[in-house]
Design a protein around this motif. Structure first.
Motif, PDB file in Angstrom:
ATOM      1  N   THR A 109       0.825  -1.214   0.000  1.00 49.42           N
ATOM      2  CA  THR A 109       0.000   0.000   0.000  1.00 49.42           C
ATOM      3  C   THR A 109       0.854   1.256   0.000  1.00 49.42           C
ATOM      4  O   THR A 109       1.795   1.377   0.792  1.00 49.42           O
ATOM      5  N   VAL A 110       0.541   2.160  -0.887  1.00 44.76           N
ATOM      6  CA  VAL A 110       1.213   3.464  -0.912  1.00 44.76           C
ATOM      7  C   VAL A 110       0.411   4.418  -0.042  1.00 44.76           C
ATOM      8  O   VAL A 110      -0.796   4.511  -0.174  1.00 44.76           O
ATOM      9  N   ARG A 111       1.090   5.098   0.851  1.00 48.00           N
ATOM     10  CA  ARG A 111       0.394   6.021   1.737  1.00 48.00           C
ATOM     11  C   ARG A 111       0.714   7.454   1.363  1.00 48.00           C
ATOM     12  O   ARG A 111       1.880   7.805   1.182  1.00 48.00           O
ATOM     13  N   ILE A 112      -0.310   8.270   1.278  1.00 50.81           N
ATOM     14  CA  ILE A 112      -0.130   9.671   0.882  1.00 50.81           C
ATOM     15  C   ILE A 112      -0.958  10.558   1.794  1.00 50.81           C
ATOM     16  O   ILE A 112      -2.137  10.285   2.029  1.00 50.81           O
ATOM     17  N   GLU A 113      -0.327  11.588   2.315  1.00 49.59           N
ATOM     18  CA  GLU A 113      -1.066  12.572   3.093  1.00 49.59           C
ATOM     19  C   GLU A 113      -1.427  13.743   2.202  1.00 49.59           C
ATOM     20  O   GLU A 113      -0.643  14.155   1.355  1.00 49.59           O
ATOM     21  N   VAL A 114      -2.624  14.267   2.384  1.00 50.05           N
ATOM     22  CA  VAL A 114      -3.128  15.361   1.549  1.00 50.05           C
ATOM     23  C   VAL A 114      -3.533  16.511   2.434  1.00 50.05           C
ATOM     24  O   VAL A 114      -4.304  16.339   3.378  1.00 50.05           O
ATOM     25  N   ASN A 115      -3.007  17.675   2.132  1.00 50.25           N
ATOM     26  CA  ASN A 115      -3.433  18.873   2.836  1.00 50.25           C
ATOM     27  C   ASN A 115      -4.275  19.700   1.862  1.00 50.25           C
ATOM     28  O   ASN A 115      -3.767  20.168   0.839  1.00 50.25           O
ATOM     29  N   ALA A 116      -5.546  19.828   2.173  1.00 51.62           N
ATOM     30  CA  ALA A 116      -6.436  20.615   1.318  1.00 51.62           C
ATOM     31  C   ALA A 116      -6.503  22.024   1.874  1.00 51.62           C
ATOM     32  O   ALA A 116      -6.665  22.224   3.075  1.00 51.62           O
ATOM     33  N   HIS A 117      -6.352  22.998   0.995  1.00 46.01           N
ATOM     34  CA  HIS A 117      -6.482  24.380   1.465  1.00 46.01           C
ATOM     35  C   HIS A 117      -6.943  25.226   0.293  1.00 46.01           C
ATOM     36  O   HIS A 117      -6.905  24.786  -0.855  1.00 46.01           O
ATOM     37  N   GLN A 118      -7.350  26.425   0.598  1.00 45.25           N
ATOM     38  CA  GLN A 118      -7.789  27.321  -0.473  1.00 45.25           C
ATOM     39  C   GLN A 118      -6.586  27.715  -1.303  1.00 45.25           C
ATOM     40  O   GLN A 118      -5.693  28.360  -0.790  1.00 45.25           O
ATOM     41  N   TRP A 119      -6.398  27.487  -2.578  1.00 48.14           N
ATOM     42  CA  TRP A 119      -7.236  26.630  -3.389  1.00 48.14           C
ATOM     43  C   TRP A 119      -6.344  25.653  -4.124  1.00 48.14           C
ATOM     44  O   TRP A 119      -6.112  25.763  -5.325  1.00 48.14           O
ATOM     45  N   ALA A 120      -5.708  24.787  -3.391  1.00 52.66           N
ATOM     46  CA  ALA A 120      -4.806  23.809  -3.995  1.00 52.66           C
ATOM     47  C   ALA A 120      -4.696  22.586  -3.099  1.00 52.66           C
ATOM     48  O   ALA A 120      -5.126  22.603  -1.948  1.00 52.66           O
ATOM     49  N   TRP A 121      -4.117  21.540  -3.662  1.00 57.24           N
ATOM     50  CA  TRP A 121      -3.931  20.287  -2.938  1.00 57.24           C
ATOM     51  C   TRP A 121      -2.447  20.070  -2.702  1.00 57.24           C
ATOM     52  O   TRP A 121      -1.663  20.047  -3.649  1.00 57.24           O
ATOM     53  N   ASP A 122      -2.060  19.903  -1.449  1.00 58.08           N
ATOM     54  CA  ASP A 122      -0.666  19.555  -1.150  1.00 58.08           C
ATOM     55  C   ASP A 122      -0.592  18.063  -0.901  1.00 58.08           C
ATOM     56  O   ASP A 122      -1.409  17.512  -0.187  1.00 58.08           O
ATOM     57  N   PHE A 123       0.445  17.430  -1.483  1.00 58.00           N
ATOM     58  CA  PHE A 123       0.613  15.989  -1.291  1.00 58.00           C
ATOM     59  C   PHE A 123       1.939  15.701  -0.627  1.00 58.00           C
ATOM     60  O   PHE A 123       2.932  16.385  -0.880  1.00 58.00           O
ATOM     61  N   ARG A 124       1.937  14.680   0.203  1.00 54.52           N
ATOM     62  CA  ARG A 124       3.159  14.300   0.917  1.00 54.52           C
ATOM     63  C   ARG A 124       3.269  12.789   0.937  1.00 54.52           C
ATOM     64  O   ARG A 124       2.328  12.086   1.292  1.00 54.52           O
ATOM     65  N   TYR A 125       4.465  12.303   0.555  1.00 51.72           N
ATOM     66  CA  TYR A 125       4.741  10.870   0.666  1.00 51.72           C
ATOM     67  C   TYR A 125       5.643  10.644   1.873  1.00 51.72           C
ATOM     68  O   TYR A 125       6.283  11.573   2.360  1.00 51.72           O
ATOM     69  N   ALA A 126       5.728   9.417   2.306  1.00 54.28           N
ATOM     70  CA  ALA A 126       6.540   9.142   3.494  1.00 54.28           C
ATOM     71  C   ALA A 126       8.031   9.159   3.187  1.00 54.28           C
ATOM     72  O   ALA A 126       8.854   9.405   4.066  1.00 54.28           O
ATOM     73  N   GLY A 127       8.395   8.906   1.938  1.00 51.17           N
ATOM     74  CA  GLY A 127       9.818   8.879   1.623  1.00 51.17           C
ATOM     75  C   GLY A 127      10.457   7.570   2.040  1.00 51.17           C
ATOM     76  O   GLY A 127       9.807   6.663   2.545  1.00 51.17           O
ATOM     77  N   ALA A 128      11.768   7.501   1.842  1.00 53.75           N
ATOM     78  CA  ALA A 128      12.500   6.254   2.084  1.00 53.75           C
ATOM     79  C   ALA A 128      12.424   5.810   3.542  1.00 53.75           C
ATOM     80  O   ALA A 128      12.406   4.611   3.834  1.00 53.75           O
ATOM     81  N   ASP A 129      12.356   6.740   4.471  1.00 50.51           N
ATOM     82  CA  ASP A 129      12.353   6.335   5.876  1.00 50.51           C
ATOM     83  C   ASP A 129      10.986   5.850   6.359  1.00 50.51           C
ATOM     84  O   ASP A 129      10.844   5.384   7.481  1.00 50.51           O
ATOM     85  N   GLY A 130       9.982   5.948   5.507  1.00 49.37           N
ATOM     86  CA  GLY A 130       8.673   5.407   5.866  1.00 49.37           C
ATOM     87  C   GLY A 130       7.909   6.216   6.880  1.00 49.37           C
ATOM     88  O   GLY A 130       6.802   5.845   7.272  1.00 49.37           O
ATOM     89  N   ALA A 131       8.483   7.339   7.335  1.00 50.74           N
ATOM     90  CA  ALA A 131       7.800   8.159   8.337  1.00 50.74           C
ATOM     91  C   ALA A 131       7.372   9.479   7.714  1.00 50.74           C
ATOM     92  O   ALA A 131       8.107  10.060   6.907  1.00 50.74           O
ATOM     93  N   PHE A 132       6.192   9.944   8.131  1.00 50.30           N
ATOM     94  CA  PHE A 132       5.712  11.225   7.606  1.00 50.30           C
ATOM     95  C   PHE A 132       6.235  12.380   8.438  1.00 50.30           C
ATOM     96  O   PHE A 132       6.577  12.224   9.599  1.00 50.30           O
ATOM     97  N   ARG A 226      12.010   6.861  -5.266  1.00 45.05           N
ATOM     98  CA  ARG A 226      13.362   6.875  -4.709  1.00 45.05           C
ATOM     99  C   ARG A 226      14.037   8.209  -4.979  1.00 45.05           C
ATOM    100  O   ARG A 226      14.560   8.857  -4.071  1.00 45.05           O
ATOM    101  N   THR A 227      13.989   8.623  -6.251  1.00 49.83           N
ATOM    102  CA  THR A 227      14.642   9.881  -6.630  1.00 49.83           C
ATOM    103  C   THR A 227      14.008  11.060  -5.893  1.00 49.83           C
ATOM    104  O   THR A 227      14.714  11.934  -5.379  1.00 49.83           O
ATOM    105  N   ALA A 228      12.686  11.042  -5.838  1.00 49.19           N
ATOM    106  CA  ALA A 228      11.985  12.164  -5.199  1.00 49.19           C
ATOM    107  C   ALA A 228      12.363  12.263  -3.727  1.00 49.19           C
ATOM    108  O   ALA A 228      12.531  13.352  -3.173  1.00 49.19           O
ATOM    109  N   SER A 229      12.504  11.090  -3.083  1.00 52.11           N
ATOM    110  CA  SER A 229      12.851  11.091  -1.659  1.00 52.11           C
ATOM    111  C   SER A 229      14.250  11.652  -1.452  1.00 52.11           C
ATOM    112  O   SER A 229      14.500  12.418  -0.521  1.00 52.11           O
ATOM    113  N   GLN A 230      15.181  11.244  -2.335  1.00 59.37           N
ATOM    114  CA  GLN A 230      16.544  11.767  -2.233  1.00 59.37           C
ATOM    115  C   GLN A 230      16.542  13.277  -2.402  1.00 59.37           C
ATOM    116  O   GLN A 230      17.137  14.011  -1.613  1.00 59.37           O
TER     117      GLN A 230
END
Lengths: 252, 555
Positions: A109-132, A226-230
């Motif tokens: 499972t890929v986990r993604i956190e989403v921050n919704a705000h006026q007026w855009a979507w922010d996305f966050r992945y856990a990265g290589a360390d697996g922690a947000f 991988r690249t994005a996390s680096q």
């Protein structure tokens, strides 16, 4: 996806592994609606012609038989149409919509956190360390990438007003309410770029709160992640609180 | 003009009628503005400037508020309800005549508040008629425009509540001798039930709107959360629960009078008793009982617990049963009738079809899996416009065409009325079936420019067609305006009982209290035809027993 013609009025393209169940329910229901509308209009038209002014009205309000007819038809429609919706919906809820147990346990499972705000979507992945909320979290705005064929679990928060994260091609949406964390998960069965819409009025630019969800082949996704996390690790600025909007992953 | 201080229910009802029709026109024009933007995005409005995104949010907010709070229920309950209820039950007046007057003037005050919001620096309220916080708090909609709008909602809700109390007590206490509950016209039952819902659930609206106002004015934090909650926060989800606990029963408040009217009119104009009257009454009562238990189908996408979600799904689907029973009873009343296609009857039939379709399109919204797809799309908008706008408007037309002679002592042009109603029904169906289709194809609601989304771009021709049909629907209402104007100018006298029915408003002429002997739909009864030579008899009319009496009456 190729653009649709003005008469292509079906549901949006179904890119979801679980979409077929829902689409079947919706299509069945649309057929019922047309049928019932046709039946209603036909019955009323027939009645108007058959029992016009010249017909002598029956003085009897109802008979036992006519009452039973009402009960039979009402219950019949309830069992057939409402029943189909109830059981079909329950199946969707159990196998996918409100079932997070299966994907929580799944290491794919890929986990993604989403921050919704006026007026855009922010996305966050856990990265290589697996922690947000750690330095190596890849961040993006209005664009999110997910792998084909793997469950993707979104966790959503809003910092200002109520928004709604809608994925029309995945038959799902969830309101995002400040002060709460919402959950939604999907699994893609088609590659491509699909749109994210905000479906809860959130201010003047609500109509422009559009994002793009890109479904990549699993290997391409892994390489990108991988690249994005680096890159995120090197670009991370510990002095910038704006980057640290994430939170520790919550269980649904 | 009668004194402004009049407490006469007929005078106040007519005032409600004109004020309500004015607000209906205002709300309708706002809808035309929205349809213009969706058909011709960015094009300047005729005679004006192009709509801005901010302006668009103000227009759909005012449209919803105006129609729900300031048009439909003041017209159906305030105008029609106040006018006919005492007459139909054989009472001289409402139970609390001064309360009738107070309700009306509070309604006017609320309208003044609503219009005042247009002069605020940042304009009127823009948080949608549902006013979800935090968008409806100072964070999302700064300025006193939104505050005035929220205050206007509070004030108009107070007016409705007072009117509802008045009507409930009137029906309970002021029925004429012999007017047993089961002899009441279905219209009275429906107004009674609608008023009970208002009494029960308006307080929930007071709470929700009151807390928003408190957050705006007094700096409380009932609904502030997220980044704003720097000193302890609230929960906007509480608003959703409180608002929809009112909001869902409110839709039954709006449709119940239509149900009652249709039930009566199909009987009167089929010249036969209403089929299974008792079941119709119980079905309406069942809807009232269930209405507060289904509200959270508006929250399926808001993160309800699965248990609650399933419970509300089951209850929402169950509430369709009484509605089906109502429809079937109307159909079976028409069956074996002697159908007279008068303008009120055509309006009732149009309302039947429009409501029939509207009702069944609500079913996928009551099931979670399908609702999650259709929520906040134009499918929802199509569904509630067919039920809350189309059916209620056609019922209003039916009531107006039916009771116009009683309200104004003169006749409307029947042919013009028939044409108006048939065209309106057809166009309502066309417009809102168009919206259903657009919503099914994925178009969301409340979007200034939906064509931002590639998956919607192809729907511009459909939207254009819907808008053109909507403009036509608006133009067709000119027939009603013309009809009313010419009737009031010409003042052609009309007979005392033009529709030849037995209810008290037409048959009870004297100032003495009537003694009611029978129900509201005693039509085509053989003993009446034998004794009186007609297919109707007054509810309080004595049936001659012997042939001697018959001769005496005939001479």
């Amino acid at each position: 996806m190729s653009p649709r013609g003005p008469l292509e009025l079906g549901l949006p393209f179904d890119a979801s592994t679980h979409g077929a169940l829902v689409d079947a329910l919706l299509a069945e229901n649309e057929r019922f609606d047309f049928l019932l509308l046709g039946l209603m209009v036909a019955l009323i038209a027939f009645v108007l012609v058959r029992f016009g002014r010249r017909h002598k009205a029956s003085p009897i309000a109802e008979t036992r038989r006519s009452r039973m007819l009402v009960v039979a038809v009402a219950l019949g429609i309830f069992v057939l149409i409402d029943g189909a919706l109830l059981f079909g919906s329950e199946r969707v809820m159990r196998t996918w919509l409100w079932n997070f147990e299966a994907i929580e346990a799944n290491p794919q499972t890929v986990r993604i956190e989403v921050n919704a705000h006026q007026w855009a979507w922010d996305f966050r992945y856990a990265g290589a360390d697996g922690a947000f909320n750690s330095p190596d979290d890849p961040l993006s705005w209005n664009e999110v990438r997910i792998p084909l064929g793997r469950p993707v679990h979104f966790q959503l928060a809003s910092t200002d007003v109520i928004h709604a994260f809608a994925l029309p091609n995945f038959r799902v949406q969830t309101e995002v309410i400040p002060g709460r964390i919402q959950h939604v998960w999907i699994e893609a069965k088609a590659l491509g770029r699909f749109e994210i819409a905000c479906s809860q009025h959130c201010g003047a630019s609500h109509y422009k709160m559009r994002g793009v969800l890109e479904v990549m082949a699993p290997d391409d996704f892994e390489r990108w992640a991988r690249t994005a996390s680096q890159r995120a690790g090197t670009a991370h600025d510990p002095e910038d609180p704006g980057q640290r909007w994430g939170w520790a992953w919550r269980r649904p | 003009m009668r004194g402004l201080g009049s407490t006469d229910h007929k005078v106040l009802a007519r005032r409600y009628l004109w004020t309500g029709l004015f607000m209906l026109t205002f709300g309708g024009l706002l809808a035309m503005v929205l349809r213009w933007q969706l058909a011709y995005p960015g094009r300047p409005l005729p005679g004006g400037a192009a709509l801005t995104p901010h302006g668009y949010t103000g227009v759909f907010t005012l449209h919803g508020l105006t129609m729900v709070f300031f048009a439909i229920s003041p017209l159906l309950l305030g105008a029609i309800g106040t006018f006919v209820t005492p007459l139909l039950i054989g009472a001289r007046e409402m139970a609390f005549p001064k309360l009738t007057r107070l309700s009306y003037w509070i309604y006017v005050a609320a309208i003044a508040l609503l219009f005042s919001s247009l002069f605020a620096r940042f304009g009127t309220g823009t948080a949608g008629w549902t006013s979800y916080p935090p968008l409806s708090t100072g964070l999302g909609t700064p300025g006193w425009g939104q505050t005035a709008v929220s205050l206007a909602v509070l004030v108009v809700a107070l007016s409705s509540l007072l009117g509802a109390v008045n009507l409930v007590v009137t029906v309970v206490r002021s029925r004429a001798p012999g007017m047993h509950w089961m002899r009441l016209p279905l219209t009275v039952w429906s107004l009674f039930f609608a008023s009970i819902l208002l009494v029960l659930f308006t307080p929930s609206l007071f709470a929700a709107t009151g807390m928003v106002l408190s957050d705006r004015i007094f700096g409380t934090r009932f609904f502030l959360a997220g980044a704003q909650a720097v000193a302890g926060g609230g929960d906007p989800a509480v608003y959703l629960h409180l608002f929809w606990l009112f909001g869902h029963p409110e839709v039954y408040v709006l449709i119940l009078p239509a149900w009652g009217l249709i039930g009566d009119l199909v009987a009167w104009f089929s010249r036969r008793p209403a089929h299974w009257y008792r079941a119709t009454v119980y079905a309406m009562a069942a809807v009232v009982a269930l209405s507060g238990l289904v509200y959270a189908h508006h929250l399926f996408t808001a993160g309800l617990s699965p248990m609650l979600g399933r419970a509300f799904m089951a209850l929402t689907l169950i509430i369709s049963i009484p509605a089906e029973i109502l429809f079937l009873n109307w159909l079976l009343t028409l069956w074996r009738g002697s159908i007279h296609l008068s303008s009120p009857m055509l309006a009732a039939l149009g309302g039947m079809v429009v409501f029939g379709l509207g009702g069944i399109t609500g079913l996928p919204l009551g099931a979670v899996a399908t609702d999650v797809v259709l929520h906040d799309t134009l499918w929802v908008v199509g569904h509630f416009h067919l039920t809350m706008a189309g059916a209620t408007f056609l019922a209003l037309c039916a009531a107006l065409y039916y009771w116009f002679p009683k309200m104004f002592g003169c006749a409307l042009n029947e042919r013009l009325g028939q044409v108006h109603v048939v065209l309106s029904s057809a166009l309502f169906l066309l417009v809102f079936i168009g919206l259903l289709v657009a919503g099914y194809a994925g178009q969301h609601r409340r979007l200034f420019d939906p064509y931002q989304y590639a998956f919607i771009e192809h729907l511009l021709p459909l939207n254009k067609a819907v808008s053109h049909a909507a403009f036509l629907l608006a133009l067709v209402q000119g027939l009603l305006v013309f009809n009313v104007a010419q009737a009031l100018l010409r003042r052609q006298p009309v007979e005392a009982n033009p529709w030849r029915v037995g209810t008290l408003e037409w048959t009870h002429g004297s100032s003495a209290l009537p003694l009611v002997l029978r129900g509201a739909h005693e039509l085509s009864q053989p003993e009446v035809e034998r004794a009186l030579g007609r297919d109707w008899i007054g509810q309080a009319e004595a049936l001659p027993e012997s042939p001697d009496e018959t001769e005496a009456l005939a001479s």
